[in-house]
Design a protein around this motif. Structure first.
Motif, PDB file in Angstrom:
ATOM      1  N   ASP A   1       0.077   4.374   5.599  1.00  0.00           N
ATOM      2  CA  ASP A   1      -0.350   3.071   6.111  1.00  0.00           C
ATOM      3  C   ASP A   1       0.029   1.949   5.141  1.00  0.00           C
ATOM      4  O   ASP A   1       0.424   2.183   3.998  1.00  0.00           O
ATOM      5  N   LYS A   2      -0.091   0.713   5.625  1.00  0.00           N
ATOM      6  CA  LYS A   2       0.300  -0.467   4.841  1.00  0.00           C
ATOM      7  C   LYS A   2      -0.473  -0.596   3.534  1.00  0.00           C
ATOM      8  O   LYS A   2       0.093  -0.977   2.512  1.00  0.00           O
ATOM      9  N   ASN A   3      -1.763  -0.295   3.567  1.00  0.00           N
ATOM     10  CA  ASN A   3      -2.570  -0.437   2.362  1.00  0.00           C
ATOM     11  C   ASN A   3      -2.114   0.542   1.280  1.00  0.00           C
ATOM     12  O   ASN A   3      -2.042   0.189   0.105  1.00  0.00           O
ATOM     13  N   THR A   4      -1.775   1.758   1.673  1.00  0.00           N
ATOM     14  CA  THR A   4      -1.266   2.733   0.711  1.00  0.00           C
ATOM     15  C   THR A   4       0.078   2.273   0.164  1.00  0.00           C
ATOM     16  O   THR A   4       0.321   2.337  -1.050  1.00  0.00           O
ATOM     17  N   LEU A   5       0.969   1.808   1.046  1.00  0.00           N
ATOM     18  CA  LEU A   5       2.265   1.280   0.590  1.00  0.00           C
ATOM     19  C   LEU A   5       2.056   0.117  -0.377  1.00  0.00           C
ATOM     20  O   LEU A   5       2.737   0.013  -1.406  1.00  0.00           O
ATOM     21  N   ARG A   6       1.130  -0.757  -0.060  1.00  0.00           N
ATOM     22  CA  ARG A   6       0.820  -1.899  -0.926  1.00  0.00           C
ATOM     23  C   ARG A   6       0.437  -1.412  -2.324  1.00  0.00           C
ATOM     24  O   ARG A   6       0.961  -1.880  -3.328  1.00  0.00           O
ATOM     25  N   GLN A   7      -0.470  -0.466  -2.392  1.00  0.00           N
ATOM     26  CA  GLN A   7      -0.934   0.055  -3.680  1.00  0.00           C
ATOM     27  C   GLN A   7       0.188   0.742  -4.449  1.00  0.00           C
ATOM     28  O   GLN A   7       0.343   0.537  -5.658  1.00  0.00           O
ATOM     29  N   VAL A   8       0.996   1.539  -3.761  1.00  0.00           N
ATOM     30  CA  VAL A   8       2.100   2.262  -4.407  1.00  0.00           C
ATOM     31  C   VAL A   8       3.118   1.283  -4.981  1.00  0.00           C
ATOM     32  O   VAL A   8       3.545   1.414  -6.137  1.00  0.00           O
ATOM     33  N   TYR A   9       3.496   0.262  -4.195  1.00  0.00           N
ATOM     34  CA  TYR A   9       4.544  -0.654  -4.656  1.00  0.00           C
ATOM     35  C   TYR A   9       4.039  -1.659  -5.689  1.00  0.00           C
ATOM     36  O   TYR A   9       4.802  -2.098  -6.545  1.00  0.00           O
ATOM     37  N   LEU A  10       2.763  -1.990  -5.643  1.00  0.00           N
ATOM     38  CA  LEU A  10       2.190  -2.796  -6.732  1.00  0.00           C
ATOM     39  C   LEU A  10       2.218  -2.005  -8.032  1.00  0.00           C
ATOM     40  O   LEU A  10       2.597  -2.530  -9.089  1.00  0.00           O
ATOM     41  N   ALA A  11       1.841  -0.729  -7.965  1.00  0.00           N
ATOM     42  CA  ALA A  11       1.853   0.129  -9.158  1.00  0.00           C
ATOM     43  C   ALA A  11       3.277   0.312  -9.687  1.00  0.00           C
ATOM     44  O   ALA A  11       3.507   0.256 -10.902  1.00  0.00           O
ATOM     45  N   LYS A  12       4.235   0.507  -8.783  1.00  0.00           N
ATOM     46  CA  LYS A  12       5.637   0.664  -9.207  1.00  0.00           C
ATOM     47  C   LYS A  12       6.139  -0.587  -9.928  1.00  0.00           C
ATOM     48  O   LYS A  12       6.845  -0.500 -10.925  1.00  0.00           O
ATOM     49  N   ARG A  13       5.785  -1.751  -9.406  1.00  0.00           N
ATOM     50  CA  ARG A  13       6.227  -3.004 -10.025  1.00  0.00           C
ATOM     51  C   ARG A  13       5.720  -3.105 -11.460  1.00  0.00           C
ATOM     52  O   ARG A  13       6.426  -3.577 -12.340  1.00  0.00           O
ATOM     53  N   LEU A  14       4.514  -2.633 -11.693  1.00  0.00           N
ATOM     54  CA  LEU A  14       3.924  -2.714 -13.031  1.00  0.00           C
ATOM     55  C   LEU A  14       4.549  -1.738 -14.021  1.00  0.00           C
ATOM     56  O   LEU A  14       4.315  -1.848 -15.224  1.00  0.00           O
TER      57      LEU A  14
END
Length: 189
Positions: free
Chosen positions: A3-16
C-alpha cells in the motif's frame, strides 16, 4: 501488493540512507536537469516548496538561488500549512519571515499573500513517483488539494530517486504530474 503508506515509509527510509556526498551530488545533478528542462525566462510566477534538508528532501533553497540568478523578475511563491489540509501562499522576498512548523517544514509566518491564479509553474514535493506521473507525497493531501486549484499551471515533481514502474493505489483525489525531474532523467507524462 504494497500500500501507499508502506511505500511512503520505505522510500523515506531509503532517502535517509544517502551519504552526504551522494545527497549533494544528486541535488546538483537535479538542479542542472531542471534548468535544462524549464525555460525560466518564460516563467512569470513559480510556486516552490521549502525543503526539509535534514530529511534529505530535494534542496530547493539552491534551486531558488539559481532561478533568481537566471530570471530576477520571476515571482516566487511558497506555502504555509493550514488546518483541514489547506495551504496558504506567500510571495518569497526579503521581508518574508520563515520558521519551521511542527513537522519541521520551513514556512512563512508572515509575508505578502500570493495570488495562485497567476502561478504558471509548480515545483511539487514528493517521496516517490511512477512512470505514469503519479506521486507519493507525505499523505496529508495538501498538494493534491492545491494542485486542483491551479489546473492552468505546469506541475513538475522533484525527485532524488528514479521512478517506480507504477503506483497501484492512486485514486481520484491524486493529481498527476505533468513532468518529474530527477538527477538521472527528465520524465514527461
Amino acid at each position: 501488493m504494497v500500500d501507499k503508506n508502506t511505500l511512503r515509509q520505505v522510500y523515506l527510509a531509503k532517502r535517509l540512507t544517502l551519504s552526504p556526498p551522494e545527497y549533494n551530488k544528486r541535488n546538483r545533478l537535479l538542479a542542472d536537469k531542471l534548468i535544462e528542462y524549464i525555460d525560466f525566462v518564460q516563467v512569470r510566477f513559480m510556486h516552490i516548496f521549502l525543503s526539509m534538508t535534514d530529511k534529505y528532501e530535494v534542496d530547493t533553497f539552491t534551486i531558488i538561488r539559481i532561478v533568481r540568478e537566471l530570471n530576477p523578475d520571476i515571482k516566487i511563491a511558497i506555502c504555509k500549512t493550514l488546518p483541514k489540509g489547506e495551504l496558504s501562499h506567500y510571495i518569497l522576498n526579503d521581508r518574508t519571515r520563515i520558521e519551521k512548523n511542527k513537522w519541521g517544514i520551513p514556512e512563512p509566518v508572515e509575508g505578502e499573500a500570493a495570488d495562485i491564479e497567476e502561478i504558471d509553474l509548480v515545483l511539487v514535493p514528493l517521496i516517490s513517483f511512477d512512470k505514469l506521473g503519479h506521486r507519493i507525497g507525505y499523505g496529508k493531501g495538501f498538494y493534491d488539494r492545491f494542485l486542483k486549484k491551479v489546473p492552468h499551471a505546469k506541475k513538475v515533481g522533484l525527485a532524488l530517486t528514479p521512478p517506480l514502474d507504477t503506483i497501484e493505489y492512486s485514486d481520484e483525489m491524486d493529481v498527476k504530474l505533468d513532468a518529474c525531474v530527477s538527477p538521472f532523467e527528465i520524465y514527461e507524462f
